[in-house]
Write an enzyme that holds these catalytic residues in place. Structure first.
Site, short mmCIF file in Angstrom:
data_model
loop_
_atom_site.label_atom_id
_atom_site.label_comp_id
_atom_site.label_asym_id
_atom_site.label_seq_id
_atom_site.Cartn_x
_atom_site.Cartn_y
_atom_site.Cartn_z
N PRO A 2 0.82 -1.21 0.00
CA PRO A 2 0.00 0.00 0.00
C PRO A 2 0.86 1.26 0.00
CG PRO A 2 -0.78 -1.56 1.66
CD PRO A 2 0.53 -2.09 1.15
N GLU A 3 0.46 2.24 -0.80
CA GLU A 3 1.17 3.51 -0.80
C GLU A 3 0.59 4.40 0.30
OE1 GLU A 3 2.55 5.04 -4.45
OE2 GLU A 3 2.27 3.16 -5.54
N LYS A 51 4.14 5.03 5.18
CA LYS A 51 3.51 3.71 5.09
C LYS A 51 3.37 3.06 6.46
CE LYS A 51 5.37 3.04 0.42
NZ LYS A 51 6.15 2.17 -0.48
N ASN A 203 5.63 2.76 -6.08
CA ASN A 203 6.04 2.71 -7.48
C ASN A 203 5.09 3.47 -8.41
OD1 ASN A 203 8.15 1.95 -9.04
ND2 ASN A 203 7.44 -0.13 -9.44
N ARG A 312 13.92 -1.98 -8.34
CA ARG A 312 12.49 -1.80 -8.58
C ARG A 312 12.28 -1.34 -10.00
NH1 ARG A 312 9.13 -1.05 -4.21
NH2 ARG A 312 7.51 -1.30 -5.78
#
Length: 343
Positions: A2-3, A51, A203, A312
């Site tokens: 989760p962002e 987060k 991301n 990433r």
């Protein structure tokens, strides 16, 4: 994972559903032994920082959150963590936040119809259950679930950069963001994912923010001007505020959404809250470059690329995102912000 906007929504759910109430806590999985000593205390509210979620517990509702007797349950969901909720009508406003999970009691509902939430037996994988007068919340699969005192909570905060969703009346958060980028030789694509530089970006926000700023993800942070960084911060604040309000990341202008309305799905797909709602912007129309590698850019038609930065995947348009330094005559020409539009 989760962002940050999702964790802020999660904190709001806890504040509404449990704030100021005496709750029962347990660890059906048995891996959170501190649940026993929190049982019967009052959950004062909830706090999101990046987060990270903090749930402050105290002996009574009158205790000041800064009192030394307050203990904070610190939760980081990581890749697989999730909170699921069940309760009276209107209790939580969400059935799950985090990695995709079945609803609490979903198996029972399939075979027996609607089940009273008070009778729902927790699954063996539940790390922590919090039950109040109107509903319950089950935590499964978190990266972190621990009890901290005030000093422990502060140590976590000291490791984090500024959170775009927290109040910044004096502009100090924006200054920290700008300074953290401009003093580094690291690429801007990596810096935006560093929680010590800015807390809460994942991301999706990283890819979309850089597209909207027309910035090459491989440009070193020190090559950007203060103005570039300030504009990114302001854009990020508004984008994440929209996400916190709606539960969805939408970065596209309405006139661009039907252009090449596709994304390259992973095996499980790019999920957003409310995907089943026909009135929301579909995820295929929500992003400019995220998971759109090999597809034409919505604005210029150039093939969107993907690569790797700090282990990433990063996504970008090599034509739209040509700005590499302050010497490139940068101007802010990215699309108008979707939070000001009817989405």
């Amino acid at each position: 994972m989760p962002e940050g906007h999702t964790v802020h929504r999660l904190a709001a759910v806890f504040a509404r559903g449990f704030g100021g109430q005496r709750v029962r806590t347990s660890s059906p999985q048995g891996r959170f032994s501190d649940a026993a000593r929190l049982d019967g205390q009052v959950l004062l509210g909830a706090e999101a920082v990046g987060k990270h979620l903090f749930l402050p517990f105290a002996p009574s509702a009158e205790v000041d959150p800064a009192d030394p007797s307050v203990r904070h349950v610190h939760v980081h969901l990581g890749l697989y963590g999730s909170w699921t909720f069940a309760g009276d009508p209107g209790f939580a406003g969400a059935h799950a936040i985090g990695a995709p999970r079945l609803r609490v009691g979903e198996r029972e509902e399939e075979s027996e119809g609607t089940v009273d939430w008070r009778r729902i037996v927790p699954r063996e994988t539940v790390r922590l259950r919090i039950a109040g007068p109107r509903g319950l919340a089950d935590l499964t699969g978190p990266t972190a679930c621990e009890v901290l005192d005030a000093e422990g909570r502060q140590r976590v905060l000291d490791r984090l950069g500024p959170d775009p969703l927290r109040p910044d009346p004096d502009g100090s958060a924006r200054r920290r963001f700008v300074e953290g980028i401009r003093r580094s030789r690291t690429t801007i694509g990596a810096l935006l994912m560093d929680q010590k530089v800015v807390a809460g970006i994942g991301n999706i926000y990283r890819a979309e923010l850089l597209f909207r700023a027309r910035l090459d993800p491989f440009v070193p942070g020190r090559d950007l001007t203060a103005g570039m960084c300030e504009e990114m911060w302001e854009d990020l604040v508004a984008l994440m505020a929209y996400g916190a309000r709606t539960g969805r990341i939408v970065t596209t202008q309405p006139e661009h959404r039907q252009i090449e309305a596709r994304i390259v799905e992973r095996s499980r797909g790019t999920r957003q809250n409310g995907d089943e709602d026909p009135d929301v912007v579909p995820r295929e129309e929500s992003f400019y470059v995220y998971h759109r590698q090999t597809l034409p850019c919505r604005l210029c038609g150039t093939t969107v690329r993907s690569g790797e930065i700090a282990a990433r995947t990063v996504f970008w348009c090599p034509r739209c995102q040509r700005v590499r330094s302050r010497r490139a005559g940068w101007t802010r020409e990215h699309p108008a912000a979707p939070w000001a539009l009817a989405v």
